[in-house]
Design an enzyme around this catalytic site. Sequence first.
Site, PDB file in Angstrom:
ATOM      1  N   ALA A 107       3.600  -1.507   4.199  1.00 34.07           N
ATOM      2  CA  ALA A 107       2.685  -2.414   4.911  1.00 34.07           C
ATOM      3  C   ALA A 107       2.739  -3.851   4.407  1.00 34.07           C
ATOM      4  O   ALA A 107       1.739  -4.567   4.446  1.00 34.07           O
ATOM      5  CB  ALA A 107       1.243  -1.892   4.880  1.00 34.07           C
ATOM      6  N   GLY A 108       3.899  -4.288   3.955  1.00 36.94           N
ATOM      7  CA  GLY A 108       4.030  -5.662   3.457  1.00 36.94           C
ATOM      8  C   GLY A 108       3.648  -6.695   4.505  1.00 36.94           C
ATOM      9  O   GLY A 108       2.886  -7.626   4.211  1.00 36.94           O
ATOM     10  N   GLY A 109       4.129  -6.536   5.723  1.00 38.48           N
ATOM     11  CA  GLY A 109       3.821  -7.505   6.781  1.00 38.48           C
ATOM     12  C   GLY A 109       2.334  -7.532   7.105  1.00 38.48           C
ATOM     13  O   GLY A 109       1.742  -8.597   7.289  1.00 38.48           O
ATOM     14  N   SER A 110       1.709  -6.356   7.126  1.00 37.96           N
ATOM     15  CA  SER A 110       0.263  -6.283   7.407  1.00 37.96           C
ATOM     16  C   SER A 110      -0.534  -6.926   6.272  1.00 37.96           C
ATOM     17  O   SER A 110      -1.530  -7.611   6.506  1.00 37.96           O
ATOM     18  CB  SER A 110      -0.170  -4.825   7.553  1.00 37.96           C
ATOM     19  OG  SER A 110       0.478  -4.237   8.654  1.00 37.96           O
ATOM     20  N   ALA A 144       9.743  -3.208   6.443  1.00 34.83           N
ATOM     21  CA  ALA A 144       9.837  -1.995   7.288  1.00 34.83           C
ATOM     22  C   ALA A 144      10.094  -0.758   6.439  1.00 34.83           C
ATOM     23  O   ALA A 144      11.001   0.024   6.677  1.00 34.83           O
ATOM     24  CB  ALA A 144      10.915  -2.152   8.367  1.00 34.83           C
ATOM     25  N   ALA A 145       9.264  -0.604   5.401  1.00 33.46           N
ATOM     26  CA  ALA A 145       9.508   0.414   4.374  1.00 33.46           C
ATOM     27  C   ALA A 145       8.362   1.400   4.226  1.00 33.46           C
ATOM     28  O   ALA A 145       8.403   2.276   3.373  1.00 33.46           O
ATOM     29  CB  ALA A 145       9.773  -0.274   3.035  1.00 33.46           C
ATOM     30  N   GLY A 146       7.287   1.243   5.011  1.00 30.76           N
ATOM     31  CA  GLY A 146       6.119   2.114   4.864  1.00 30.76           C
ATOM     32  C   GLY A 146       5.137   1.606   3.830  1.00 30.76           C
ATOM     33  O   GLY A 146       4.192   2.300   3.458  1.00 30.76           O
ATOM     34  N   LYS A 204       0.847  -1.202   0.000  1.00 27.91           N
ATOM     35  CA  LYS A 204       0.000   0.000   0.000  1.00 27.91           C
ATOM     36  C   LYS A 204       0.873   1.239   0.000  1.00 27.91           C
ATOM     37  O   LYS A 204       2.036   1.209   0.422  1.00 27.91           O
ATOM     38  CB  LYS A 204      -0.956   0.034   1.187  1.00 27.91           C
ATOM     39  CG  LYS A 204      -0.305   0.164   2.587  1.00 27.91           C
ATOM     40  CD  LYS A 204       0.067   1.567   3.028  1.00 27.91           C
ATOM     41  CE  LYS A 204       0.654   1.567   4.445  1.00 27.91           C
ATOM     42  NZ  LYS A 204       1.549   2.659   4.767  1.00 27.91           N
ATOM     43  N   ASP A 250      -2.443  -1.518  10.162  1.00 25.73           N
ATOM     44  CA  ASP A 250      -2.652  -1.425   8.713  1.00 25.73           C
ATOM     45  C   ASP A 250      -3.414  -2.618   8.131  1.00 25.73           C
ATOM     46  O   ASP A 250      -3.773  -2.592   6.953  1.00 25.73           O
ATOM     47  CB  ASP A 250      -1.304  -1.326   7.986  1.00 25.73           C
ATOM     48  CG  ASP A 250      -0.697   0.070   8.072  1.00 25.73           C
ATOM     49  OD1 ASP A 250      -1.451   1.033   8.285  1.00 25.73           O
ATOM     50  OD2 ASP A 250       0.533   0.179   7.920  1.00 25.73           O
TER      51      ASP A 250
HETATM   52  O1  C5P Z   1      -0.261  -1.378  14.849  1.00 22.65           O
HETATM   53  P1  C5P Z   1       1.173  -1.403  14.455  1.00 22.65           P
HETATM   54  O2  C5P Z   1       1.919  -2.567  15.075  1.00 22.65           O
HETATM   55  O3  C5P Z   1       1.396  -1.309  13.008  1.00 22.65           O
HETATM   56  O4  C5P Z   1       1.820  -0.086  15.066  1.00 22.65           O
HETATM   57  C1  C5P Z   1       3.185   0.057  15.308  1.00 22.65           C
HETATM   58  C2  C5P Z   1       3.401   1.231  16.249  1.00 22.65           C
HETATM   59  O5  C5P Z   1       3.130   2.449  15.564  1.00 22.65           O
HETATM   60  C3  C5P Z   1       2.483   1.241  17.456  1.00 22.65           C
HETATM   61  O6  C5P Z   1       3.062   0.556  18.541  1.00 22.65           O
HETATM   62  C4  C5P Z   1       2.345   2.711  17.772  1.00 22.65           C
HETATM   63  O7  C5P Z   1       3.443   3.151  18.543  1.00 22.65           O
HETATM   64  C5  C5P Z   1       2.465   3.364  16.416  1.00 22.65           C
HETATM   65  N1  C5P Z   1       1.148   3.720  15.831  1.00 22.65           N
HETATM   66  C6  C5P Z   1       0.488   4.830  16.311  1.00 22.65           C
HETATM   67  N2  C5P Z   1      -0.725   5.172  15.785  1.00 22.65           N
HETATM   68  C7  C5P Z   1      -1.267   4.477  14.774  1.00 22.65           C
HETATM   69  C8  C5P Z   1      -0.605   3.335  14.265  1.00 22.65           C
HETATM   70  C9  C5P Z   1       0.617   2.989  14.811  1.00 22.65           C
HETATM   71  O8  C5P Z   1       0.966   5.487  17.234  1.00 22.65           O
HETATM   72  N3  C5P Z   1      -2.447   4.840  14.274  1.00 22.65           N
END
Ligand code: C5P
Length: 334
Positions: free
Chosen positions: A114-117, A110-112, A16, A150
Amino acid sequence: MTTEQLAPIVRLAPAKVNLTLSVADRQRDGFHALHSVMVPLGLADRLSLARAAGREDSLHVVTGTDGRTALDPAGFGSVLAGIAAARRLVGRGADTFPLAARLEKRIPIAAGLAGGSSDAAAAIDGAVAAWGTTATPGDAARAGAEIGSDVPFFFAGGPALVEGRGERVDPLRSFAGPPPGILLVTPAVEVSTAAVFKALDDDPRAAPANRGSTRLTSEHLAAELSPGYPPMRADDLVVRAGVLAVANDLANAADLLVPGLRALRRALVRLLGRPIGLTGSGPTLWALYPSLEAAEEAARRVRDEHAADRLESPGARAPFVAATTIEGQGRTSA
Ligand code: C5P
């Protein structure tokens, strides 16, 4: 066992991009409230699921141009988490036999992007199908939200407005006509999303340049991609690239965490003569094009420039440079 269970189930897990990313203050649950227009891309991982020989779910991960170089599956826990979430979702009544997952990794980590998601969403969707069961997209998205913010987006099936922590997903219109092209440039640096959000909270240098205008841009794009408006074509998106490229409230925080990212972004603006945006918490940079072919031409220029030592990119290796498309479909069977 039916024939469906004998044949592996295959799902594409698309990357994404955030075309806009407006971020409000941290909420009491520790997350930040978002307002983001997200789009799925043609660039995708490929996940196949088959009945496992053993008593537990297993995961094998491969990558590379030959598609055969093995990666340590420990870094891809979201696939097994997705299968486990699907098992809880379909309940005890179904025969949720152990699955052997094989992931072909094409999306940088870890590139923005969302591959893992996306892998987690594909695993939920694929596991439910492998067991011959069904789940509504809403239930599947709720199961996915436990794995990562994500994940729910990938059940929208196309562009979507994402709000809250990421759990509120409203599908938007797909683009009309040939899909827009997009160039991705990912420096060889992994970025922790949590670290970027923390910098946003704690470091005044990470403050967004203009939160108000990011929010307005995001609301405007979401409105333009809603049913009340005429369908948007690739060219209509490209003319908006300038405002979209500055509509990411995490950009200054990402620049702080990745020395050299801002310089790369400026160098790409000069080289390509296009606005350059950042997706999510980075470090992937994007540029929009009217077609895949135009994005491919830009990718060649970036690769040539880097090979000739005229383009510096953060990280020890060359950046990942790819041309792909913005897709209407969130996830497709393959
Ligand atoms: O949900 P995910 O594991 O992708 O989020 C990683 C980290 O990014 C969370 O622990 C949080 O610190 C931050 N995050 C956030 N607000 C969001 C999504 C992620 O602060 N809406």
